[in-house]
Design a protein around this motif. Structure first.
Motif, PDB file in Angstrom:
ATOM      1  N   ALA A 192       0.829  -1.211   0.000  1.00  0.00           N
ATOM      2  CA  ALA A 192       0.000   0.000   0.000  1.00  0.00           C
ATOM      3  C   ALA A 192       0.860   1.257   0.000  1.00  0.00           C
ATOM      4  O   ALA A 192       0.477   2.289  -0.561  1.00  0.00           O
ATOM      5  N   ALA A 193       2.038   1.178   0.620  1.00  0.00           N
ATOM      6  CA  ALA A 193       2.946   2.324   0.665  1.00  0.00           C
ATOM      7  C   ALA A 193       3.766   2.459  -0.609  1.00  0.00           C
ATOM      8  O   ALA A 193       4.622   3.349  -0.700  1.00  0.00           O
ATOM      9  N   GLY A 194       3.501   1.594  -1.596  1.00  0.00           N
ATOM     10  CA  GLY A 194       4.235   1.669  -2.863  1.00  0.00           C
ATOM     11  C   GLY A 194       5.604   1.052  -2.784  1.00  0.00           C
ATOM     12  O   GLY A 194       6.491   1.420  -3.567  1.00  0.00           O
ATOM     13  N   GLY A 195       5.797   0.112  -1.877  1.00  0.00           N
ATOM     14  CA  GLY A 195       7.124  -0.475  -1.701  1.00  0.00           C
ATOM     15  C   GLY A 195       7.641  -1.197  -2.923  1.00  0.00           C
ATOM     16  O   GLY A 195       8.837  -1.130  -3.233  1.00  0.00           O
ATOM     17  N   PHE A 196       6.746  -1.886  -3.647  1.00  0.00           N
ATOM     18  CA  PHE A 196       7.199  -2.642  -4.805  1.00  0.00           C
ATOM     19  C   PHE A 196       7.556  -1.727  -5.971  1.00  0.00           C
ATOM     20  O   PHE A 196       8.248  -2.135  -6.891  1.00  0.00           O
ATOM     21  N   ASP A 197       7.077  -0.509  -5.925  1.00  0.00           N
ATOM     22  CA  ASP A 197       7.342   0.461  -6.993  1.00  0.00           C
ATOM     23  C   ASP A 197       8.384   1.488  -6.560  1.00  0.00           C
ATOM     24  O   ASP A 197       8.743   2.376  -7.327  1.00  0.00           O
ATOM     25  N   ALA A 198       8.888   1.375  -5.331  1.00  0.00           N
ATOM     26  CA  ALA A 198       9.718   2.432  -4.752  1.00  0.00           C
ATOM     27  C   ALA A 198      11.023   2.613  -5.502  1.00  0.00           C
ATOM     28  O   ALA A 198      11.439   3.751  -5.774  1.00  0.00           O
ATOM     29  N   ASP A 199      11.681   1.524  -5.858  1.00  0.00           N
ATOM     30  CA  ASP A 199      12.982   1.652  -6.510  1.00  0.00           C
ATOM     31  C   ASP A 199      12.863   2.370  -7.852  1.00  0.00           C
ATOM     32  O   ASP A 199      13.720   3.192  -8.205  1.00  0.00           O
ATOM     33  N   ARG A 200      11.807   2.074  -8.581  1.00  0.00           N
ATOM     34  CA  ARG A 200      11.621   2.745  -9.859  1.00  0.00           C
ATOM     35  C   ARG A 200      11.380   4.243  -9.650  1.00  0.00           C
ATOM     36  O   ARG A 200      11.918   5.086 -10.356  1.00  0.00           O
ATOM     37  N   ARG A 201      10.569   4.568  -8.622  1.00  0.00           N
ATOM     38  CA  ARG A 201      10.287   5.985  -8.355  1.00  0.00           C
ATOM     39  C   ARG A 201      11.545   6.721  -7.898  1.00  0.00           C
ATOM     40  O   ARG A 201      11.805   7.850  -8.313  1.00  0.00           O
ATOM     41  N   ILE A 202      12.322   6.086  -7.036  1.00  0.00           N
ATOM     42  CA  ILE A 202      13.559   6.722  -6.552  1.00  0.00           C
ATOM     43  C   ILE A 202      14.510   6.956  -7.723  1.00  0.00           C
ATOM     44  O   ILE A 202      15.058   8.051  -7.894  1.00  0.00           O
ATOM     45  N   GLY A 203      14.697   5.939  -8.547  1.00  0.00           N
ATOM     46  CA  GLY A 203      15.574   6.088  -9.704  1.00  0.00           C
ATOM     47  C   GLY A 203      15.080   7.154 -10.661  1.00  0.00           C
ATOM     48  O   GLY A 203      15.869   7.932 -11.213  1.00  0.00           O
ATOM     49  N   GLY A 204      13.770   7.219 -10.857  1.00  0.00           N
ATOM     50  CA  GLY A 204      13.211   8.221 -11.758  1.00  0.00           C
ATOM     51  C   GLY A 204      13.428   9.630 -11.268  1.00  0.00           C
ATOM     52  O   GLY A 204      13.774  10.533 -12.036  1.00  0.00           O
ATOM     53  N   VAL A 205      13.213   9.861  -9.964  1.00  0.00           N
ATOM     54  CA  VAL A 205      13.392  11.203  -9.400  1.00  0.00           C
ATOM     55  C   VAL A 205      14.864  11.611  -9.442  1.00  0.00           C
ATOM     56  O   VAL A 205      15.201  12.733  -9.839  1.00  0.00           O
ATOM     57  N   LEU A 206      15.765  10.727  -9.050  1.00  0.00           N
ATOM     58  CA  LEU A 206      17.191  11.063  -9.060  1.00  0.00           C
ATOM     59  C   LEU A 206      17.670  11.345 -10.481  1.00  0.00           C
ATOM     60  O   LEU A 206      18.432  12.286 -10.715  1.00  0.00           O
ATOM     61  N   ALA A 207      17.217  10.536 -11.430  1.00  0.00           N
ATOM     62  CA  ALA A 207      17.611  10.771 -12.827  1.00  0.00           C
ATOM     63  C   ALA A 207      17.033  12.083 -13.335  1.00  0.00           C
ATOM     64  O   ALA A 207      17.717  12.852 -14.022  1.00  0.00           O
ATOM     65  N   GLY A 208      15.785  12.362 -13.006  1.00  0.00           N
ATOM     66  CA  GLY A 208      15.164  13.595 -13.454  1.00  0.00           C
ATOM     67  C   GLY A 208      15.861  14.829 -12.923  1.00  0.00           C
ATOM     68  O   GLY A 208      15.901  15.867 -13.583  1.00  0.00           O
ATOM     69  N   LEU A 209      16.427  14.731 -11.725  1.00  0.00           N
ATOM     70  CA  LEU A 209      17.125  15.864 -11.119  1.00  0.00           C
ATOM     71  C   LEU A 209      18.594  15.917 -11.514  1.00  0.00           C
ATOM     72  O   LEU A 209      19.348  16.736 -10.988  1.00  0.00           O
ATOM     73  N   GLY A 210      18.997  15.028 -12.433  1.00  0.00           N
ATOM     74  CA  GLY A 210      20.325  15.131 -13.012  1.00  0.00           C
ATOM     75  C   GLY A 210      21.392  14.253 -12.399  1.00  0.00           C
ATOM     76  O   GLY A 210      22.563  14.376 -12.756  1.00  0.00           O
ATOM     77  N   PHE A 211      21.030  13.348 -11.473  1.00  0.00           N
ATOM     78  CA  PHE A 211      22.025  12.466 -10.878  1.00  0.00           C
ATOM     79  C   PHE A 211      22.297  11.286 -11.810  1.00  0.00           C
ATOM     80  O   PHE A 211      21.358  10.597 -12.233  1.00  0.00           O
ATOM     81  N   SER A 212      23.559  11.052 -12.114  1.00  0.00           N
ATOM     82  CA  SER A 212      23.918   9.859 -12.886  1.00  0.00           C
ATOM     83  C   SER A 212      23.873   8.642 -11.975  1.00  0.00           C
ATOM     84  O   SER A 212      23.893   8.768 -10.743  1.00  0.00           O
ATOM     85  N   ARG A 213      23.822   7.455 -12.567  1.00  0.00           N
ATOM     86  CA  ARG A 213      23.721   6.241 -11.769  1.00  0.00           C
ATOM     87  C   ARG A 213      24.911   6.090 -10.829  1.00  0.00           C
ATOM     88  O   ARG A 213      24.757   5.637  -9.695  1.00  0.00           O
ATOM     89  N   GLU A 214      26.091   6.496 -11.282  1.00  0.00           N
ATOM     90  CA  GLU A 214      27.270   6.384 -10.421  1.00  0.00           C
ATOM     91  C   GLU A 214      27.126   7.244  -9.167  1.00  0.00           C
ATOM     92  O   GLU A 214      27.631   6.888  -8.105  1.00  0.00           O
ATOM     93  N   GLN A 215      26.451   8.375  -9.298  1.00  0.00           N
ATOM     94  CA  GLN A 215      26.320   9.282  -8.152  1.00  0.00           C
ATOM     95  C   GLN A 215      25.344   8.765  -7.110  1.00  0.00           C
ATOM     96  O   GLN A 215      25.378   9.229  -5.969  1.00  0.00           O
ATOM     97  N   TRP A 216      24.496   7.832  -7.465  1.00  0.00           N
ATOM     98  CA  TRP A 216      23.507   7.327  -6.516  1.00  0.00           C
ATOM     99  C   TRP A 216      24.159   6.691  -5.291  1.00  0.00           C
ATOM    100  O   TRP A 216      23.552   6.616  -4.223  1.00  0.00           O
ATOM    101  N   HIS A 217      25.381   6.214  -5.445  1.00  0.00           N
ATOM    102  CA  HIS A 217      26.024   5.443  -4.376  1.00  0.00           C
ATOM    103  C   HIS A 217      27.092   6.242  -3.642  1.00  0.00           C
ATOM    104  O   HIS A 217      27.752   5.727  -2.756  1.00  0.00           O
ATOM    105  N   ARG A 218      27.252   7.498  -4.011  1.00  0.00           N
ATOM    106  CA  ARG A 218      28.234   8.330  -3.334  1.00  0.00           C
ATOM    107  C   ARG A 218      27.631   8.953  -2.079  1.00  0.00           C
ATOM    108  O   ARG A 218      26.430   9.194  -2.002  1.00  0.00           O
ATOM    109  N   SER A 219      28.472   9.233  -1.113  1.00  0.00           N
ATOM    110  CA  SER A 219      28.011   9.863   0.119  1.00  0.00           C
ATOM    111  C   SER A 219      27.555  11.287  -0.162  1.00  0.00           C
ATOM    112  O   SER A 219      28.128  11.996  -0.998  1.00  0.00           O
ATOM    113  N   CYS A 220      26.529  11.709   0.540  1.00  0.00           N
ATOM    114  CA  CYS A 220      26.017  13.077   0.380  1.00  0.00           C
ATOM    115  C   CYS A 220      27.096  14.112   0.696  1.00  0.00           C
ATOM    116  O   CYS A 220      27.080  15.226   0.154  1.00  0.00           O
ATOM    117  N   THR A 221      28.035  13.758   1.564  1.00  0.00           N
ATOM    118  CA  THR A 221      29.073  14.709   1.961  1.00  0.00           C
ATOM    119  C   THR A 221      30.029  15.037   0.824  1.00  0.00           C
ATOM    120  O   THR A 221      30.772  16.020   0.906  1.00  0.00           O
TER     121      THR A 221
END
Length: 782
Positions: A192-221
């Motif tokens: 109900a919380a969209g857990g099965f769709d969460a990874d796709r949504r997270i990837g879509g938002v990060l990509a839309g905001l310009g983050f490359s896949r390599e940057q997804w795993h880097r520390s925010c710092t």
């Protein structure tokens, strides 16, 4: 390429038993999703929403079906009234653009709605069950998590269900059969919380905001302030508040966003506009970006004259409606003033006459009623933009003398932090010589290293390799995209400006500093407020006041138009056009870039940078498509497209709004949803011949038409205007000579000479006119 954050696959019930991480015990309800194990970031009790989403003690109360309700509120900062007796009923599903001049009170109102400051009078409440999220102008992640982990950290409903599944699964593994019901219910909550769709949504938002896949795993710092803002924005869009906002009810969610595009390029702005528009959620958005307002908002609220003025429609419609309202209000006020003047004249003439006394008394009563009910003339608006008119001026000091070569880059490599084993610079091998008087635009996609390179040139970062050599007499002035937020927040604005100015010139008086602030709109008591109490735009003006007092011959500008309203941007660009020194500027604002009349362009991409003469700006210099969200078949990333685009879930794949914007660039359009990536990934490779045929059959993209003049062309254009005027004057003189000679038969020789000269002059004028028309069309003057 690195894999997504490690998670075990989550599968729906009904999958083959061997594929299920847990067997379904007797009594477990079929149809519930089965989770493999708790994600590493899941916790049993997530942090309190009131702190995580940037909100304080949000005022809650009965709103009669509205998401938020304001009744007669007054807001003050110091001695200033920003808003007086304001009413507003924000209904579910409204996407509101809150606009106005710098310092009008937009950010202050948002902070009051977020529970971060109090109001001075009236009532402001948010519906009790509304999830509220707030993105401030200075929202920085401040997290040591990876980008992926931080982006999903506020998906509390999903994380709670995930943690409950972990507890239940461990209990079952320990032999507790009664935990089966807990597992099934937690699986249903996860779904109900969209857990099965969460990874796709997270990837879509990060990509839309310009983050490359390599940057997804880097520390925010590891990210700069601009990218930290993007992380905070992604976290808000994916949070319970962001997702609940799309429910469109008083029990849904509300997103408060303060200048979210300050660190976004045009592609990310378009994506964000599409995401917000398609979500159908409740939103209050403070922005000077007209493209975002046009694409994301369905109504505009203007802060002007200490009141809120409401308009239904997008930004372009707001401009039209406001002009109509002002015209009608001005006409009504003029008619009322004329009637008052007529009645006053009647009373003055006949008030003392006995025969007209009763009529004069009647007119006097009418006059008093009319004066009481007379409408006020509409408050002045600041040209085409929103908000109150406020005269702002900026004159930069004369640049000190210096050598011709002001900056030389010799094999420069630049990166954040210290170079170390396994670390590569963001940009390397940069060789360039920048000379006195040159205007250099630094262009390239987000993350290419533009800001890093400029910080290295300005001395804020040490080069990893090579050398940055400043010419004799070079004096740098730096205005970074985060400068306004880096100012000492506890210092009084006037004292800070005076201190900075006197570091360079001890003779600068306090009065001169006050005049510099006043010229930028910070007048009276505003100059005596602490910097922290000022709005983002007003802080930027404090930094500009220092610019106006401290002489420099090289200006380094990193997104200098951030936080500024349209009127102040116009003033800044005018001052920069008149500046005789060297300018090196990074900007995603096309109008700002074109106004600088750049002589050169430094294009940064692919880890390198190249300096060239400006041959004209193109759409491709500003429209950098965000990377497509990668797809994974193991439940991570953006797998399971389900017909949506990278913009998010389902309907959030594209924008509905269109429009032009000064700060956002060109029209806002929905990005088309990509084809189903899993199918594409699984498709076998085509033979080379088939690929060639397909490539030949594919329509070729039409070459992009230039819309600006190069430096050489602009110089030619300006000279042509003068030459044409001179040529036409000569032609008129020759025409007069031909006319005079033709009337006198004795001047046949003079007539022939004058006619020949007239023909040559006419040919020259015609040639210049043709070239002028060509350049004028490119310049947009036709």
């Amino acid at each position: 390429m690195r894999a997504l954050p490690q998670q075990r696959p989550l599968r729906r019930a009904g999958a083959p038993a061997a594929a299920r991480p847990w067997p379904r015990p007797a009594g477990a309800r079929p149809g519930a999703a089965v989770a493999a194990a708790a994600v590493a970031t899941a916790v049993a009790a997530p942090p309190a929403v009131a702190n995580d989403m940037g909100v304080g003690d949000v005022p809650r109360g009965e709103t009669a079906g509205a998401v938020a309700l304001m009744e007669g509120i007054t807001l003050q900062v110091g001695e200033r009234d920003l808003l007086q007796e304001v009413d507003w009923k924000l209904m579910p599903g409204h996407r509101v653009g809150l606009v106005g001049a710098n310092g009008a009170g937009k950010s202050t109102l948002l902070r009051a709605m977020a529970g971060l400051r109090t109001i001075q009078a009236g009532r402001l409440v948010v519906a009790p069950k509304v999830e509220l999220g707030y993105l401030s102008q200075t929202a920085v992640s401040g997290s040591t998590r990876t980008v992926w982990e931080e982006a999903r950290s506020q998906m509390h409903a999903m994380l709670r269900a995930e943690a409950a599944m972990e507890v239940a699964s461990h209990a079952m593994a320990a032999g507790d059969v009664s935990a089966a019901d807990d597992l099934a219910s937690s699986q249903e909550a996860f779904e109900a919380a969209g857990g099965f769709d969460a990874d796709r949504r997270i990837g879509g938002v990060l990509a839309g905001l310009g983050f490359s896949r390599e940057q997804w795993h880097r520390s925010c710092t590891e990210f700069s302030g601009g990218w930290q803002m993007r992380i905070a924005l992604a976290r808000l869009l994916l949070s319970d508040a962001g997702q609940a906002a799309s429910k469109g009810a008083a029990s849904g969610g509300l997103m408060l966003m303060d200048e979210p595009t300050n660190h976004l390029d045009s592609a990310a702005v378009k994506w964000l506009a599409g995401f917000l528009s398609a979500s159908g959620g409740t939103l209050v958005l403070v922005s000077h970006d007209e493209a975002l307002l046009q694409g994301a908002c369905d109504r505009i609220v203007e802060v002007r004259g200490k009141k809120l003025h409401h308009y239904v429609g997008n930004y372009e419609r707001f401009i039209e409606l406001r002009a109509e309202r002002e015209s009608q209000a001005a006409a009504t006020a003029a008619a009322t003033a004329a009637e008052i003047e007529r009645l006053e004249g009647f009373v003055a003439r006949f008030g003392a006459k006995a025969s007209k006394a009763s009529q004069a008394q009647s007119r006097q009563k009418q006059l008093e009623k009319l004066r009481d009910a007379a409408p006020e003339a509409p408050a002045a608006s600041s040209g085409a933009g929103p908000g109150d008119a406020r005269k702002v001026t900026l004159k930069l000091p004369t640049p000190p003398p210096c050598f011709t070569d002001v900056i030389e880059l010799q094999g420069v490599a630049a990166g954040w932090g210290e170079p170390g084993e396994g670390r590569t610079p963001i940009v390397s091998g940069v060789n360039a010589v920048i000379q006195k008087g040159q205007r250099v635009l630094v262009l390239g996609p987000n993350g290419a290293g533009k800001s890093t390179l400029l910080k290295t040139v300005g001395g804020g970062l040490a080069p990893w390799e090579g050398r940055v050599k400043l010419g004799e007499g070079a004096k740098l002035g730096v205005f970074s995209q985060d400068l306004a937020q880096e100012l000492p927040q506890d210092r009084v604005a006037l004292e800070y400006v005076s201190e900075r100015a006197r570091e360079v010139d001890a003779t600068i008086t306090l009065e001169k500093c006050r005049q510099a602030l006043g010229a930028l709109g910070l007048t009276g008591s505003m100059a005596m407020q602490t910097i922290g109490s000022l709005s983002g735009g007003e802080k930027a003006r404090v930094a500009l006041a220092v610019f106006a007092l401290v002489p420099a011959n090289v200006l380094l500008l990193d997104e200098a138009s951030n936080h500024l309203d349209a009127a102040t941007i116009d003033v800044l660009t005018g001052a920069l056009r008149d500046f005789a020194g060297t300018i090196i500027a990074i900007t995603h604002n096309r109008a700002f870039a074109e106004s600088l009349n750049a002589t050169h362009v430094l294009r940064v991409s692919g880890g390198s940078a190249a300096l060239s003469v400006n041959g004209g700006l193109r759409d491709a210099d500003f429209d950098h498509a965000p990377p497509a969200a990668p797809v994974s078949s193991n439940g991570n990333g953006s797998g399971g497209n389900n017909g949506s685009g990278v913009g998010g879930s389902g309907a959030q794949g594209g924008a509905k709004g269109k429009g032009k914007g000064k700060k956002g660039g060109s029209k806002v359009k929905a990005a088309p949803a990509p084809a189903a990536a899993p199918a594409a990934a699984a498709a076998p490779a085509r033979p080379a011949a088939a690929a060639v045929t397909a490539a030949a059959a594919a329509p070729k993209e039409a070459p992009r038409k230039r819309t600006t003049l190069s430096w050489a062309e602009r110089t030619e254009y300006e000279k042509l205007c003068k030459s044409l005027e001179k040529g036409r004057s000569e032609q008129a003189v020759l025409e007069a000579r031909v006319a005079a000679a033709s009337a006198d038969p004795s001047k046949r020789g003079e007539l022939e000479a004058a006619s020949a000269a007239l023909g040559a002059a006419a040919a020259r004028v015609e040639e210049m006119e043709l070239r002028w028309l060509e350049l004028a069309e490119l310049a947009g003057d036709l």
